[in-house]
Write a protein that holds these residues in place. Sequence first.
Motif, PDB file in Angstrom:
ATOM      1  N   GLU A  11     -14.431 -30.586  20.532  1.00 48.62           N
ATOM      2  CA  GLU A  11     -13.507 -29.482  20.782  1.00 48.62           C
ATOM      3  C   GLU A  11     -12.062 -29.969  20.846  1.00 48.62           C
ATOM      4  OE1 GLU A  11     -17.534 -28.395  22.338  1.00 48.62           O
ATOM      5  OE2 GLU A  11     -16.267 -30.152  22.595  1.00 48.62           O
ATOM      6  N   ILE A  12     -11.843 -31.072  21.556  1.00 48.74           N
ATOM      7  CA  ILE A  12     -10.488 -31.619  21.675  1.00 48.74           C
ATOM      8  C   ILE A  12     -10.017 -32.158  20.334  1.00 48.74           C
ATOM      9  CG2 ILE A  12      -9.067 -33.410  22.776  1.00 48.74           C
ATOM     10  CD1 ILE A  12      -9.797 -31.013  24.590  1.00 48.74           C
ATOM     11  N   ARG A  13     -10.897 -32.828  19.603  1.00 47.88           N
ATOM     12  CA  ARG A  13     -10.512 -33.324  18.275  1.00 47.88           C
ATOM     13  C   ARG A  13     -10.170 -32.151  17.357  1.00 47.88           C
ATOM     14  NH1 ARG A  13     -15.408 -36.446  18.423  1.00 47.88           N
ATOM     15  NH2 ARG A  13     -15.940 -35.602  16.387  1.00 47.88           N
ATOM     16  N   VAL A  18      -6.013 -28.798  14.585  1.00 48.33           N
ATOM     17  CA  VAL A  18      -5.387 -27.486  14.387  1.00 48.33           C
ATOM     18  C   VAL A  18      -3.912 -27.543  14.764  1.00 48.33           C
ATOM     19  CG1 VAL A  18      -5.346 -25.098  15.231  1.00 48.33           C
ATOM     20  CG2 VAL A  18      -7.507 -26.154  14.554  1.00 48.33           C
ATOM     21  N   TYR A  19      -3.604 -28.167  15.903  1.00 49.84           N
ATOM     22  CA  TYR A  19      -2.194 -28.284  16.317  1.00 49.84           C
ATOM     23  C   TYR A  19      -1.380 -29.062  15.287  1.00 49.84           C
ATOM     24  CZ  TYR A  19      -3.149 -26.546  21.046  1.00 49.84           C
ATOM     25  OH  TYR A  19      -3.491 -25.784  22.127  1.00 49.84           O
ATOM     26  N   ALA A  20      -1.911 -30.187  14.833  1.00 52.27           N
ATOM     27  CA  ALA A  20      -1.185 -30.996  13.850  1.00 52.27           C
ATOM     28  C   ALA A  20      -0.951 -30.201  12.571  1.00 52.27           C
ATOM     29  CB  ALA A  20      -1.954 -32.283  13.555  1.00 52.27           C
ATOM     30  N   LEU A  21      -1.989 -29.505  12.108  1.00 50.06           N
ATOM     31  CA  LEU A  21      -1.857 -28.690  10.903  1.00 50.06           C
ATOM     32  C   LEU A  21      -0.818 -27.593  11.109  1.00 50.06           C
ATOM     33  CD1 LEU A  21      -2.869 -27.911   8.060  1.00 50.06           C
ATOM     34  CD2 LEU A  21      -4.619 -26.526   9.184  1.00 50.06           C
ATOM     35  N   TYR A  22      -0.896 -26.900  12.252  1.00 52.06           N
ATOM     36  CA  TYR A  22       0.048 -25.816  12.531  1.00 52.06           C
ATOM     37  C   TYR A  22       1.482 -26.335  12.516  1.00 52.06           C
ATOM     38  CZ  TYR A  22       2.823 -22.343  14.901  1.00 52.06           C
ATOM     39  OH  TYR A  22       3.819 -21.458  15.200  1.00 52.06           O
ATOM     40  N   TRP A  23       1.753 -27.399  13.242  1.00 47.38           N
ATOM     41  CA  TRP A  23       3.135 -27.882  13.343  1.00 47.38           C
ATOM     42  C   TRP A  23       3.654 -28.394  12.009  1.00 47.38           C
ATOM     43  CZ3 TRP A  23       5.628 -25.667  16.815  1.00 47.38           C
ATOM     44  CH2 TRP A  23       5.049 -25.373  18.041  1.00 47.38           C
ATOM     45  N   MET A  24       2.813 -29.044  11.225  1.00 45.47           N
ATOM     46  CA  MET A  24       3.261 -29.515   9.913  1.00 45.47           C
ATOM     47  C   MET A  24       3.531 -28.338   8.978  1.00 45.47           C
ATOM     48  SD  MET A  24       1.255 -33.048   9.209  1.00 45.47           S
ATOM     49  CE  MET A  24       2.341 -33.371   7.840  1.00 45.47           C
ATOM     50  N   ARG A 114      -0.110 -21.461   0.278  1.00 50.50           N
ATOM     51  CA  ARG A 114      -1.359 -22.057  -0.207  1.00 50.50           C
ATOM     52  C   ARG A 114      -1.126 -23.493  -0.681  1.00 50.50           C
ATOM     53  NH1 ARG A 114      -4.519 -18.796  -4.208  1.00 50.50           N
ATOM     54  NH2 ARG A 114      -2.566 -18.672  -5.316  1.00 50.50           N
ATOM     55  N   ARG A 115      -0.035 -23.722  -1.387  1.00 42.84           N
ATOM     56  CA  ARG A 115       0.287 -25.070  -1.858  1.00 42.84           C
ATOM     57  C   ARG A 115       0.521 -26.003  -0.674  1.00 42.84           C
ATOM     58  NH1 ARG A 115       4.188 -28.353  -2.347  1.00 42.84           N
ATOM     59  NH2 ARG A 115       5.800 -26.965  -1.567  1.00 42.84           N
ATOM     60  N   LEU A 116       1.312 -25.536   0.291  1.00 43.34           N
ATOM     61  CA  LEU A 116       1.601 -26.357   1.459  1.00 43.34           C
ATOM     62  C   LEU A 116       0.333 -26.662   2.254  1.00 43.34           C
ATOM     63  CD1 LEU A 116       4.881 -24.672   2.745  1.00 43.34           C
ATOM     64  CD2 LEU A 116       4.648 -26.991   1.818  1.00 43.34           C
ATOM     65  N   PHE A 117      -0.525 -25.661   2.410  1.00 44.61           N
ATOM     66  CA  PHE A 117      -1.757 -25.873   3.167  1.00 44.61           C
ATOM     67  C   PHE A 117      -2.593 -26.972   2.534  1.00 44.61           C
ATOM     68  CE2 PHE A 117      -6.203 -25.253   4.112  1.00 44.61           C
ATOM     69  CZ  PHE A 117      -6.180 -25.175   5.496  1.00 44.61           C
TER      70      PHE A 117
END
Length: 159
Positions: A11-13, A18-24, A114-117
């Motif tokens: 869960e923590i991983r 998710v946080y890293a993906l969101y902020w980037m 979509r490209r950025l994701f």
Amino acid sequence: MTDDTLQLSPEIRSLMGVYALYWMLDDAVERMDQAPRIGRLESRILIRLDRPRRMGALAQLLLTGPPSVTAAADRLEEMGLVQRLPDPDDRRALLLHLTDQGRAVRSQLDEEARRLFRQVSGLSTDEVAQFAALCEKIHDTSTGNGAPLGCPDPKGDKE
């Protein structure tokens, strides 16, 4: 994955990913070259306007307050990207519609997001589909559109 992260619960991983993906992605979207220049909330509204929607429904979908959506819709309307039209099912209500220019900007945002994701996530096409299905489940459950919370669907936003 490092030895340090292997010690953490799944869960923590997951949250860390998710946080890293969101902020980037948030940083990348902020640097996007858009014409006209639009803010985060305005971008999110345009993406969710895949069909006309009531502003109250948009507020629920975007997890924000109706006054914020109204102010953002005002800015989008001033830019010529959206227009408010009467809801044919309830003449007292208004639906937010994309204009032709709004559809073009939405298409540009969608393509760039979509490209950025794909660039930021490093996921394959199959992995993106799996991730999307899991994220939809999480979204529906956490916003009340899934069974556990039992909140009603946003008014005026029927599928």
